[in-house]
Design a protein around this motif. Structure first.
Motif, mmCIF file in Angstrom:
data_model
loop_
_atom_site.group_PDB
_atom_site.id
_atom_site.type_symbol
_atom_site.label_atom_id
_atom_site.label_comp_id
_atom_site.label_asym_id
_atom_site.label_seq_id
_atom_site.Cartn_x
_atom_site.Cartn_y
_atom_site.Cartn_z
ATOM 1 N N THR A 81 6.271 4.212 19.092
ATOM 2 C CA THR A 81 7.165 4.816 20.087
ATOM 3 C C THR A 81 8.589 4.352 19.799
ATOM 4 O O THR A 81 8.826 3.190 19.495
ATOM 5 N N GLU A 83 12.459 4.453 21.593
ATOM 6 C CA GLU A 83 13.209 4.771 22.803
ATOM 7 C C GLU A 83 14.702 4.716 22.510
ATOM 8 O O GLU A 83 15.160 3.921 21.697
ATOM 9 N N ASP A 84 15.468 5.552 23.208
ATOM 10 C CA ASP A 84 16.918 5.480 23.056
ATOM 11 C C ASP A 84 17.464 4.397 23.989
ATOM 12 O O ASP A 84 16.709 3.723 24.691
ATOM 13 N N GLY A 86 18.922 4.515 26.791
ATOM 14 C CA GLY A 86 18.663 4.756 28.208
ATOM 15 C C GLY A 86 17.192 4.551 28.574
ATOM 16 O O GLY A 86 16.813 4.722 29.725
ATOM 17 N N GLY A 87 16.358 4.191 27.619
ATOM 18 C CA GLY A 87 14.947 3.950 27.896
ATOM 19 C C GLY A 87 14.075 5.191 27.805
ATOM 20 O O GLY A 87 12.895 5.136 28.118
ATOM 21 N N GLU A 88 14.684 6.320 27.408
ATOM 22 C CA GLU A 88 13.886 7.535 27.282
ATOM 23 C C GLU A 88 13.188 7.569 25.921
ATOM 24 O O GLU A 88 13.753 7.181 24.916
ATOM 25 N N VAL A 89 11.974 8.055 25.935
ATOM 26 C CA VAL A 89 11.211 8.151 24.695
ATOM 27 C C VAL A 89 11.733 9.332 23.885
ATOM 28 O O VAL A 89 11.807 10.451 24.373
ATOM 29 N N ARG A 90 12.140 9.055 22.658
ATOM 30 C CA ARG A 90 12.615 10.107 21.765
ATOM 31 C C ARG A 90 11.537 10.531 20.782
ATOM 32 O O ARG A 90 11.491 11.671 20.376
#
Length: 146
Positions: A81, A83-84, A86-90
Motif C-alpha cells: 500500500t 499513501e500520499d 494526506g493519508g489517502e491510499v494512492r
C-alpha cells in the motif's frame, strides 16, 4: 505436391516412446516441474530433487512399490500500500499465488521402504533408499524429511 507427415505428431510419438522406455509415471499437465537426479550403487538408490523456495513442512514424499512421488505445495500472499501525504491510499497491490509441484519417478530396483531417509537443505531434497534383495508388497509408505 508431396504428402508430408506432421512433424508435431512425430515429436509427440517420440516422447511417448521415451516415457514408455524409461518407465516414468504419467502426470497431470503442468506439474512436471521438479528437476530430479537418480543415482544408484550396489547398496542404495539416491534421488535428488531441486525444490527452491519451499519449506520442509510443504514437501511430501511417498513410496509405493518402485514409484517414488515427491510433492510440494505452498500459498503465497503479498500486499503493498502506498499513501500520499494526506493519508489517502494512492496505490494498492495484492498478489496471491498457489504453487504446486509433483514428480513421480520409477526407481530402477526394489528398495527397503522402512529404511528410506530424506534430507532437505538449501532447496535440495535428497532421498536415500537402501536396495532390497527381494520384492515385497506394493503398499504405500510415507518418508519423513530430516
Amino acid at each position: 505436391m508431396v504428402d508430408r507427415s506432421n512433424p508435431f505428431e512425430d515429436i509427440e510419438r517420440f516422447f511417448e516412446r521415451m516415457n514408455r522406455s524409461f518407465g516414468d509415471v504419467p502426470m497431470a499437465p503442468g506439474l512436471h516441474d521438479v528437476a530430479v537426479d537418480v543415482a544408484e550403487t550396489d547398496d542404495e538408490i539416491v534421488v535428488t530433487a531441486d525444490l527452491p523456495g519451499f519449506e520442509r513442512e510443504e514437501i511430501t514424499i511417498s513410496l509405493s512399490g518402485r514409484d517414488l512421488t515427491i510433492e510440494a505445495e505452498r500459498e503465497e500472499h503479498a500486499e503493498e500500500t502506498d499513501e500520499d501525504e494526506g493519508g489517502e491510499v494512492r496505490y494498492v497491490r495484492r498478489e496471491r499465488s498457489h504453487r504446486q509441484l509433483s514428480r513421480t519417478v520409477r526407481l530402477p530396483a526394489a528398495v527397503v521402504e522402512d529404511s528410506a531417509t530424506a534430507e532437505y537443505r538449501n532447496g535440495v531434497l535428497t532421498v536415500t533408499l537402501p536396495r532390497e534383495t527381494a520384492e515385497t508388497d506394493d503398499d504405500s509408505h510415507t518418508i519423513d524429511i530430516d
